[in-house]
Every structure is written in structure tokens, then in C-alpha cells.
Design an enzyme around this catalytic site. Structure first.
Site, PDB file in Angstrom:
ATOM      1  N   ALA A  26       1.137  -1.621   0.246  1.00 27.64           N
ATOM      2  CA  ALA A  26      -0.048  -0.103  -0.055  1.00 27.64           C
ATOM      3  C   ALA A  26       1.044   1.071  -0.224  1.00 27.64           C
ATOM      4  O   ALA A  26       2.399   1.575   0.589  1.00 27.64           O
ATOM      5  CB  ALA A  26      -0.915   0.430   1.239  1.00 27.64           C
ATOM      6  N   VAL A  28       0.537   4.832   1.715  1.00 25.86           N
ATOM      7  CA  VAL A  28       0.800   6.021   2.888  1.00 25.86           C
ATOM      8  C   VAL A  28       0.407   7.510   2.572  1.00 25.86           C
ATOM      9  O   VAL A  28       1.206   8.159   2.525  1.00 25.86           O
ATOM     10  CB  VAL A  28       0.374   5.449   4.463  1.00 25.86           C
ATOM     11  CG1 VAL A  28       0.250   6.032   5.548  1.00 25.86           C
ATOM     12  CG2 VAL A  28       1.329   4.313   4.522  1.00 25.86           C
ATOM     13  N   ASP A 137       3.052  -8.669  11.754  1.00 20.55           N
ATOM     14  CA  ASP A 137       4.368  -8.281  11.033  1.00 20.55           C
ATOM     15  C   ASP A 137       5.174  -7.358  11.605  1.00 20.55           C
ATOM     16  O   ASP A 137       5.033  -6.049  11.408  1.00 20.55           O
ATOM     17  CB  ASP A 137       3.248  -7.834   9.985  1.00 20.55           C
ATOM     18  CG  ASP A 137       4.593  -6.825   9.160  1.00 20.55           C
ATOM     19  OD1 ASP A 137       6.124  -7.449   8.798  1.00 20.55           O
ATOM     20  OD2 ASP A 137       4.560  -6.253   8.066  1.00 20.55           O
TER      21      ASP A 137
END
Length: 667
Positions: A26, A28, A137
Site C-alpha cells: 500500500a 500511506v 508483521d
């Protein structure tokens, strides 16, 4: 941050302003929430992920689970959604920088700071694990440090939506993820909360050494080392790493999940012990590793000496340079050398095992005693785990009414710091929660909901609303339970039947939220923030919402006002008078009232008859102070004058000639 060239608005609400970072799945952005006029962080998934319907469904479930987490060390998820085929997550905007940038700038962090950051991350993981969310993660890039030093963990639960086997074949950002894989993640087997503990151990390793424990050219190579290779000891890369912190790191990074800390709260407790200068429970693990390394080195040296060489000969494949001999003689010598090597290894192993056994039984390494750990203020379950880990047994536990949360340890016997040994029994005093007094329920039938709320609040009562169809004016109370003038304990929820004004909604749970977060949650439910007051709280941190009225789950009308109470921090408590009590009784009494910071001084200017008892205290009994305040007690330790032996025996009774008090033996 890079300004966005062509601003885009998601869901007609979130306007992108700056690109903050690019990740493996992704981008941000910093965005502006047009509805609440505040900055937020928007994580926008890459288009190739958005077309995978299975991934989108997993992502939806995990985003919802993460949105339910509310903790000071967790970046909250405000919202998530889809706009024109693109999925996004809305999070709190944290004005700071990732831990990875801090490590790059500093090279390595001082051990106390690394332990402090690790403890905050462990607190976030512990909270998430208790709510069924495993991070998967944990890495420096997902730990944010604000300018004022706050630690916040982000991306909870999102990694679960990514298939681990696929991520190992990707490049770029996924390389960093493989650096912090647990062995079970690398092998593609099921993971649990202990996988996060391993990853956090890797993060702390990197904080104190400036590099990850395993390096490689590809993610697969790095992941393979997590499974097969032993990491270097941190002090080998940075001699300044204390042995205690090294032991904590190595226990967290144990290959087998069963050999790690059982949960993140245990890891956090050990990091706090290190920060406070107290012994850590992982010390034995570290000592075992060092002893094993020393034994291996000793075995190598012995083998070199046995084979008649002055240089050190490796155990794996001894190389001996000597004159030519008969082949049969050479073969016999090789067999002899192998036998000697095996015998030496066996002997060294037996010696090491024997030393460890003798140490565990207290025959070597001191008299087997150690300082009683301080578990006051901890939940009883955590305290019991700590004591049992130290080899202590749990004796009788008593319950005591106290302002601290139910289940909190108030005192121990023996007290913290006293010398104990394995097998000793420890009794606990545990809070049963604050006492509840009885109040008279006011009559609110016929009153407006606003007036009823004020009357009930003044009586220290809560309420729940049930909307009913009625010809009475909207928002007026039709009936109540308990009824008027009944006796009820403070905090009791009074059920109110209120005339139906139209659309209704349940009040969301905003306890432990900041006032801004609470306002956002209430606005999202179609409600308004009503009267906001401040009150002390021993369970909710300063500046966070400690209660709402109506309470969470209460059904109210749309656009209704919800009153908030914001914590000002711990409440004051009356310091008990312990003059005349023994030291142990005085400490237990003070700790039972929440005063855990007790200092005991010995004084000799006192009456010997008071030896062992408290002769004065500061502050004095009956005064009011916050429970975090320090209390000093002075213990009499006077020396009694020597006794004088009598010179005569005039008081000795004259023996009688009768034996009337002697029992007659039976036949």
C-alpha cells in the site's frame, strides 16, 4: 512528505494531501477528514490486491478486528472502505517517525531506551493478543515514535490478509518483513502470539546492535537462517549490551515457541525488570547459552591437547600434519583419535549438566537465595506466573476491598526484596474491588430524559434507555426499574422506559478513548458530545475518557447528547497510620491502600521495647496523597542494655515435701 499533485477524495470525506510512504502492499497518505476537520493517515491498497476477492474479504475482517483495539500504544483504526474499486484504511495520524529511521540515524540505541521501547511494543501486543489479534508483521517500520517519545504500533492484523508463501517470493519491502519472520512463519506453519514475541526479540536485537541478526541476499535465504541458524549474541556485535538484556532478547528469539516467553505480558515484565535494575527471569537462559559456548570451546581445546598438538584442532574434522606412517597404523590412530574426541565431548557434557543441576539445587553459586520479586500492583495471574517461574509456591490468597481494580495484587508475604529460596511459599493479598455503598433511587417518572439523567447522576447511578411507543411527550420517562425510593448500590444501571422520539442508536463504547476519538465515535453513531467533566481514576490514564452517560450499549435517540467523564489521573488516598506496627504489617497496610513506594529506615534512638516496630512515618497517618507518592517508615533497631545476674537466691521457693500436683499413674 511529498505533496499530492492531484488531490483525490475517498468516500466524499477523506482528501489526500501528502504522500508519507510506499510499502509492499500500500501507499500511506496524510489526508484531511472533511467531516471532523482533522488530519488522518490513509493507507491505500495497491490495485492488484483489490481485485483479489479472497484477499479483500480477509482484509475486511482484519480491518474490523483492528478497529476494535483501543490502547495507548496502538495506532487506532478509525474507518475503512472502498472507493471506485480501491480499498483503504483510515488511521490516526501520528506526528513522528518510524523506529527504522531512528535506528538508521543512531546506528544503535542505548540499552535502557531499547528496553523502554520494547516494553511499550510488548504492551500493545499483549492487549491485541488478549483480544484475539496477532500482528504477524512486527518490525521497526511498524513502530512509530512521536516527538515527545510516545511509542505506537501500527498495521495490526493487516499482515494476516497477505499469503506468507507468496510474500517470500516478492522483493522490495517484503525483504524487510522476512528479516523479522519467526521460524514458524518462515516454514509456512500456523502461528500464534508467540510469533510476535520472536519478531519483537529481533527488533530489540536490531535496536541494541544496529543490524538484524540474520542477513542474506534474498528473502528466502534470510527466512532459512531464521529456521536453521543460531543468531550471534548481541554483545558480540556491541560489547555495551548488558548481559540481562541480552538474555531477554535470546529468550524471546528461541527457535521453539515453547521456549519463548509464554505471552507478551511476560516479555514486557522482564523488560521492565531490566529497566528498574532488578533480576530478569531470562537470566538462566542466558547463562545456559554462555556455559554451553564455554563448554564447546573447552572441548575444542582439550581435543587439541589429547591429539598431541599445541594448536587448537576443530572438533568437526581434526587435521594433523605428521610424518608418513604405515596405512594400517594411520587408520588405527584415526580410530583412537575419534574415540578420544567422543569421550571428551561426553565428559564435558556430563560436567556441564552436573554443574547446572548442582546450581539449580543450590549447592553452588551461593546459598540458593534470591530477592523476593515485587509483584504488587500486577494482575494476580501475572504475579503468580512470575513467582512460579522463580521456583516459588503460591500459598493462601486473601481478598480485600480496595480502590484498585479487582484481581490486583495488594501485598505479598514475604514482602518484596526479602531473601527467599526456591520452594518457599508466598501468600497474596488481592483486591476484590472498591466497596459499594447504598443509595436511594430517585423518582424520575414523568421527567424529561435530560432531567432524569441529572437526577440519577447526582445519586451516583447510571441508566439504560428502552424506547417505547407512547402518547407521552417525546423523551419523557414513562417507567423506571428499580422503582423510586428503592435501595441500590452506587453504579447500578436504572432501566428507563422513554417515549419514542423516532430513530434510535446504541451508545458506542468510548472508555479509554481520547476526547477527540470519543467525539469521532459518537458523531459516527449520530450522537453529540454533551457535558464533559473531569474526575480522577485509578484505572484509566490521564486525559482519557473514563465513563460515559448513558453508558455503552444504551439505546438512545439519534442526535442525543452523551456526557463524558475525562480522567485526571490517579485518585488521592488517605495514608494509614502505621506507627506501632511491625515493619511487615506496616508495609502490607500501606501497599493495601495503594502506596507501593515505601522506604524503610532503621533508627537507634528509640525504646528497645519497640524494636522491629514503626516509631514514626512521613507523611503522617491521616494525610491525603496520590498513591504514587513515597512513604517513609522509621523502624526501631535500638540495642537493649545487658541484663544483670542476681547475686542471691533468696527468692528461690523452698521445696515442699508433698507431690499433690503430680498425676498418679494409672494401672
Amino acid at each position: 512528505m511529498e505533496p499530492v499533485q492531484t488531490p483525490r477524495v475517498f468516500s466524499n470525506r477523506y482528501e489526500l494531501t501528502h504522500l508519507i510512504a510506499r510499502g509492499g502492499m500500500a501507499q500511506v497518505y496524510r489526508a484531511r477528514d472533511r467531516l471532523l476537520d482533522r488530519p488522518v493517515a490513509l493507507k491505500v491498497l495497491f490495485p492488484e490486491l483489490s481485485v483479489d476477492r479472497a484477499f479483500v474479504e480477509r482484509f475486511r475482517r482484519e480491518a474490523q478486528a483492528a478497529a476494535n483495539l483501543s490502547h495507548p500504544n496502538i495506532v487506532p483504526v478509525f474507518d475503512w472502505g472502498e472507493d471506485s474499486g480501491t480499498y483503504f484504511i483510515v488511521m490516526e495520524f501520528v506526528d513522528g517517525r518510524p523506529l527504522s529511521a531512528l535506528i538508521r540515524a543512531s546506528g544503535s540505541l542505548p540499552a535502557p531506551r531499547a528496553a523502554e521501547i520494547g516494553a511499550h511494543v510488548a504492551a500493545a501486543l499483549s492487549y491485541a493478543h488478549r483480544h484475539g489479534v496477532v500482528h504477524r508483521d512486527v518490525k521497526p517500520g511498524n513502530v512509530l515514535i512521536t516527538d515527545d517519545g510516545q511509542v505506537k504500533v501500527t498495521d495490526f492484523g493487516i499482515a494476516r490478509a497477505i499469503n506468507t508463501e507468496e510474500s517470500l517470493t516478492q522483493t522490495g519491502a517484503v525483504m524487510g518483513t522476512a528479516t523479522y519472520f519467526s521460524p514458524e512463519q518462515a516454514e509456512g506453519v500456523g502461528v500464534d502470539a508467540r510469533s510476535d514475541i520472536y519478531s519483537l526479540g529481533v527488533v530489540i536485537f536490531e535496536m541494541v546492535t544496529g543490524r538484524a541478526p540474520f542477513l542474506g541476499d534474498t528473502p528466502v535465504a534470510v527466512a532459512s537462517k531464521h529456521v536453521r541458524d543460531q543468531p550471534p549474541l548481541p554483545h558480540e556485535l556491541n560489547p555495551a549490551v548488558p548481559a540481562a538484556l541480552e538474555a531477554v532478547i535470546m529468550k524471546a528469539m528461541a527457535k521453539s515457541p515453547d521456549q519463548r516467553y509464554a505471552n507478551a505480558e511476560e516479555l514486557r515484565a522482564d523488560l521492565l525488570r531490566f529497566s528498574e535494575g532488578r533480576p530478569v527471569v531470562a537470566t538462566e537462559v542466558g547463562a545456559t547459552q554462555v556455559q554451553t559456548a564455554v563448554a564447546a570451546a573447552a572441548a575444542t581445546q582439550v581435543v587439541g591437547q589429547v591429539t598431541g598438538r599445541t594448536h587448537v584442532v576443530p572438533l568437526a574434522d581434526p587435521v594433523v600434519v605428521e610424518e608418513a606412517v604405515d596405512p594400517e597404523e594411520e587408520a588405527r590412530r584415526k580410530r583412537t583419535r575419534r574415540l578420544v574426541v567422543m569421550l571428551v565431548i561426553l565428559l564435558v557434557a556430563l560436567v556441564v549438566v552436573g554443574l547446572l543441576l548442582l546450581k539449580s539445587l543450590g549447592y553452588i553459586g551461593g546459598n540458593g537465595t534470591f530477592a523476593m520479586p515485587n509483584v504488587v500492583g500486577q494482575p494476580a495471574s501475572s504475579a503468580i506466573a512470575t513467582l512460579q517461574h522463580d521456583g516459588l509456591t503460591i500459598g493462601a490468597s486473601t481478598q480485600k476491598v480496595d480502590a484498585q481494580k479487582a484481581g490486583t495484587v495488594l501485598a505479598t508475604n514475604p514482602v518484596a526484596g526479602k531473601s527467599v529460596k526456591k520452594g518457599d511459599s508466598v501468600s497474596l493479598s488481592v483486591s476484590s474491588g472498591p466497596s459499594a455503598r447504598t443509595v436511594v433511587v430517585p423518582n424520575v417518572v414523568g421527567q424529561s430524559l435530560t432531567t432524569a439523567e441529572a437526577l440519577l447522576q447526582a445519586a451516583n447511578l447510571g441508566y439504560r434507555v428502552r424506547l417505547v411507543q407512547s402518547t407521552q411527550p417525546a423523551n419523557s420517562v414513562i417507567s423506571q426499574s428499580p422503582s423510586a425510593n428503592a435501595s441500590a448500590r452506587t453504579g447500578t444501571q436504572v432501566q428507563l422506559s422513554v417515549s419514542n422520539p423516532g430513530a434510535t442508536t446504541p451508545v458506542p463504547n468510548v472508555v479509554s478513548d481520547t476526547p477527540a476519538q470519543a467525539g469521532s465515535a459518537l458523531a459516527g453513531a449520530g450522537l453529540q458530545v454533551g457535558n464533559t467533566t473531569q474526575a480522577c481514576s485509578n484505572s484509566i490514564g490521564n486525559g482519557l475518557v473514563s465513563a460515559s452517560n448513558p453508558g455503552a450499549g444504551t439505546t438512545v435517540a439519534k442526535n442525543a447528547s452523551v456526557a463524558l467523564s475525562v480522567s485526571t489521573g490517579p485518585c488521592n488516598a488517605v495514608i494509614p497510620n502505621v506507627v506501632g506496627d511491625s515493619q511487615s504489617t506496616a508495609q502490607s497496610t500501606l501497599q493495601g491502600q495503594g502506596f507501593t513506594n515505601v522506604t524503610a529506615n532503621n533508627v537507634t534512638s528509640c525504646d528497645p521495647a519497640s524494636n522491629g516496630n514503626v516509631v514514626s512515618q512521613s507523611p503522617t497517618g491521616g494525610s491525603s496523597a496520590q498513591t504514587s507518592s513515597s512513604v517513609t517508615i522509621n523502624i526501631c533497631q535500638a540495642t537493649a542494655p545487658p541484663s544483670t545476674s542476681p547475686t542471691t537466691s533468696t527468692t528461690t521457693p523452698t521445696p515442699t515435701t508433698t507431690s499433690t500436683t503430680t498425676p498418679t499413674p494409672t494401672t
